[in-house]
Design a protein around this motif. Structure first.
Motif, short mmCIF file in Angstrom:
data_model
loop_
_atom_site.label_atom_id
_atom_site.label_comp_id
_atom_site.label_asym_id
_atom_site.label_seq_id
_atom_site.Cartn_x
_atom_site.Cartn_y
_atom_site.Cartn_z
N ASN A 1 0.82 -1.21 0.00
CA ASN A 1 0.00 0.00 0.00
C ASN A 1 0.85 1.26 0.00
O ASN A 1 0.49 2.27 -0.61
N ARG A 2 1.99 1.20 0.67
CA ARG A 2 2.88 2.37 0.77
C ARG A 2 3.83 2.48 -0.42
O ARG A 2 4.63 3.40 -0.49
N GLY A 3 3.74 1.53 -1.31
CA GLY A 3 4.54 1.61 -2.53
C GLY A 3 5.95 1.08 -2.41
O GLY A 3 6.77 1.31 -3.30
N PHE A 4 6.25 0.36 -1.33
CA PHE A 4 7.60 -0.17 -1.14
C PHE A 4 7.70 -1.58 -1.72
O PHE A 4 7.73 -2.57 -1.00
N TYR A 5 7.73 -1.67 -3.03
CA TYR A 5 7.81 -2.96 -3.69
C TYR A 5 8.46 -2.79 -5.05
O TYR A 5 8.69 -1.66 -5.52
N TYR A 6 8.76 -3.90 -5.69
CA TYR A 6 9.26 -3.85 -7.06
C TYR A 6 8.50 -4.89 -7.87
O TYR A 6 8.05 -5.92 -7.36
N GLU A 7 8.33 -4.60 -9.15
CA GLU A 7 7.55 -5.46 -10.03
C GLU A 7 8.23 -6.82 -10.21
O GLU A 7 9.45 -6.92 -10.30
N TYR A 8 7.41 -7.85 -10.23
CA TYR A 8 7.92 -9.20 -10.47
C TYR A 8 7.87 -9.50 -11.96
O TYR A 8 6.83 -9.32 -12.60
N SER A 9 8.98 -9.91 -12.52
CA SER A 9 9.01 -10.29 -13.93
C SER A 9 9.44 -11.75 -14.03
O SER A 9 10.49 -12.13 -13.51
N ARG A 10 8.62 -12.52 -14.67
CA ARG A 10 8.91 -13.94 -14.79
C ARG A 10 10.08 -14.16 -15.75
O ARG A 10 10.09 -13.63 -16.87
N GLN A 11 11.04 -14.94 -15.31
CA GLN A 11 12.21 -15.21 -16.13
C GLN A 11 11.96 -16.41 -17.04
O GLN A 11 11.15 -17.28 -16.75
N LEU B 1 19.70 -21.53 -15.04
CA LEU B 1 21.03 -20.97 -14.83
C LEU B 1 21.17 -20.43 -13.41
O LEU B 1 22.21 -20.61 -12.76
N ARG B 2 20.13 -19.80 -12.92
CA ARG B 2 20.14 -19.27 -11.56
C ARG B 2 20.28 -20.40 -10.55
O ARG B 2 21.02 -20.30 -9.58
#
Length: 207
Positions: free
Chosen positions: A115-125, A132-133
């Protein structure tokens, strides 16, 4: 919506953009396709009941347990985000002025952090990058354990054979390894002269 990820059972909590909890009780669901579908039914029910038009689901990046769920939700067209565990830890007191920990509270804290905007978008690899990871992670694990094991061996060599490295600069060379296999305890070598040490353990055909 915040999801607290665990090994067998995940916990979800939902709030609106004001941080008001939308469900009387949290949802616990299993780490199975049936559990994932149960989550979707719960989400759809909350959305219809509260006339919600948008949905953002967030979780902490907990490796294998969270990424399978994140990938599955992404295929459903749901907006997925990740939150930093350190951020959720710092925000635990915002809800009840207490640093206590339990799965429902953690899920709620994750929702508050989103809600406070403390996140980052998840992108599927892509699958190849996921593999490899995993390979890199496994390699780091085995390299770390190899170094730890070698340090333990050096410690025991220093303890039982203080003069060892004046003879062998590299304890992993073939001659050193053969010596360690043959004279695993100091009492096997302490009464032998140099010729006896060299000829110790030879087969009769070796001369």
């Amino acid at each position: 919506m915040g999801i607290d990820i665990a090994k067998d059972t995940h916990v979800a909590q939902a709030t609106n953009f004001r941080g008001i909890v939308l469900s009387k009780r949290h949802l616990s669901f299993s780490y199975t396709i049936e559990g994932f579908e149960k989550l979707m039914q719960w989400v759809e029910g909350i959305g219809q009941k509260n006339c919600l038009k948008g949905l953002v689901i967030g979780m902490e990046p907990t490796e294998r347990y969270g990424f399978n769920l994140a990938n599955w939700l992404s295929t459903k067209g749901i907006s997925m985000v990740m939150v930093n565990p350190a951020t959720t830890k710092r925000n635990k007191e915002n809800r009840d002025n207490c640093q206590s920990k339990n799965d429902p509270k953690d899920a709620l804290v994750i929702a508050d952090v989103i809600n406070r905007g403390f996140y980052y978008e998840y992108s599927r690899q892509a699958v190849v990058f996921q593999r490899l990871r995993t390979i890199m992670s496994d390699r780091d694990y085995w390299v770390t354990n190899s170094v730890r094991l070698q340090n333990r061996i050096i410690r025991w060599i220093d303890f039982h054979f203080p003069e060892y490295f004046s003879v062998f600069k590299d304890w992993t060379c073939k001659c050193s390894m053969a010596t360690l296999r043959e004279f695993i305890f100091i009492m096997r070598i302490i009464d032998l002269n140099s010729c006896a040490v060299v000829n110790h353990g030879r087969w009769p055909s070796d001369g």
